[in-house]
Design an enzyme around this catalytic site. Sequence first.
Site: not given
Ligand SMILES: Cc1cc2nc3c(=O)[nH]c(=O)nc-3n(C[C@H](O)[C@H](O)[C@H](O)COP(=O)(O)O)c2cc1C
Ligand code: SF4
Length: 393
Positions: A102, A170, A346
């Site tokens: 990214q 951003y 996550r």
């Molecule tokens: C610790 C962490 C760091 C993240 N860093 C970025 C990032 O650098 N760029 C980005 O576009 N999204 C970032 N995200 C968002 C994820 O790409 C994603 O959009 C968001 O977590 C929702 O998806 P999920 O429900 O599968 O976690 C981050 C998410 C987490 C938990």
């Molecule tokens: S359990 Fe909590 S710390 Fe672990 S990936 Fe999911 S949100 Fe992040």
Amino acid sequence: MTAPTPDAFAPARLGPIDLRNRIIKAATFEGMTGDQTVSDRLVQFHRTMARGGVGMTTLAFCAVSPEGAATPNELVLRDEAVPGLRRLADAAHAEGAAVSAQIGHAGAVAASAGIRGVAPSPVFSPLAMKRMKQATAEDIRRITSDFASGAKRLRDAGFDAVEIHLGHGYLASEFLSPKLNRRRDEWGGSLANRARFSREVAKVVREAAGSGMAVLAKLNMDDGVRGGFGLEESIEVARMLESDGTLDAIELTCGSSLQNPMYLFRGDAPIQEMAASMPKAVALGMKLFGRFFLKTYPYEDGYLRKQALQVRAALDLPLVLLGGINRRENIEEAMTDGFEFVAMGRGLLRNPGFVNEMAKGSTADSLCDHCNKCMATIYQGTHCVLVDEDLRA
Ligand SMILES: Cc1cc2nc3c(=O)[nH]c(=O)nc-3n(C[C@H](O)[C@H](O)[C@H](O)COP(=O)(O)O)c2cc1C
Ligand code: SF4
């Protein structure tokens, strides 16, 4: 005749590249780039993700220039980063996964790193506690060209794909926002003008990436901010990007690191953990105002599906569904809905082997409880707080 629903666990084509399945590890800024280049830990992180079965892992966040880094420990796409990037790409390939990165410029979010941030307009950044410098035409030209150089370096390092960050408040997302972009020149005002920066960036990245690399963009459907960029305009911008022919897929997201961070995550706000991970002065602000800045929204599996279906109905371009993909059922539903890929953040931090488990038929969820405490780990090396150190990526 309608096309049959694809098997998410079977090989698929993404633009010019082949993936072993349709599941992409979403960008989760890893923070294992202390000197702004790739560390052994970062290579290991992506090796583990690749070993866990994803079709493609995504390295994040890669700033296209030092001023575009949101934190001082972010990778910057300079020549000295290329050997490490190559090691990381080789490690992912050795485990059978493709690798993407990214890339972006953090705009007003970058100002939190002690840098005089540029933004489309001189808006106040609550992260930097100061007003931004308005980007000049020369700044815009230079940053656009930094995107091209960054993509070229990733190509040289053997990356299969590049994901342009157009979301989360951003820089590109700030240009799209009618609230943050108050310009009256060709970069502001009408939606066509506000979308110009994103389209120009996608164009130069496409050219630099060449015909062998896939180009994706991560686009906000909704900033989650009154007066901000919303779904109707997002669909128009997605259509513009589609008609430009610069992208192989769009990943749909929402929220703003600058204005409404929890809108993109849903679930709990880890205020204490965030405060503990920050320098003292900023930590105090987080403790006092965290509950306002980190306004929470309830989590549910597939929480972006409803909005994303509206984008799906308006576009032919391949789309990546993101947001609470947490079990096999969510993935199968996404395929039935007509999304070509899913991305998981996550769920894979919690359980890096989850794709292999689902491919074998597991219907269990990832065990992520959406506490969001991993958000506070980005300074020490991003990880799930529920996973023991020796089992981590
Ligand atoms: C610790 C962490 C760091 C993240 N860093 C970025 C990032 O650098 N760029 C980005 O576009 N999204 C970032 N995200 C968002 C994820 O790409 C994603 O959009 C968001 O977590 C929702 O998806 P999920 O429900 O599968 O976690 C981050 C998410 C987490 C938990
Ligand atoms: S359990 Fe909590 S710390 Fe672990 S990936 Fe999911 S949100 Fe992040």
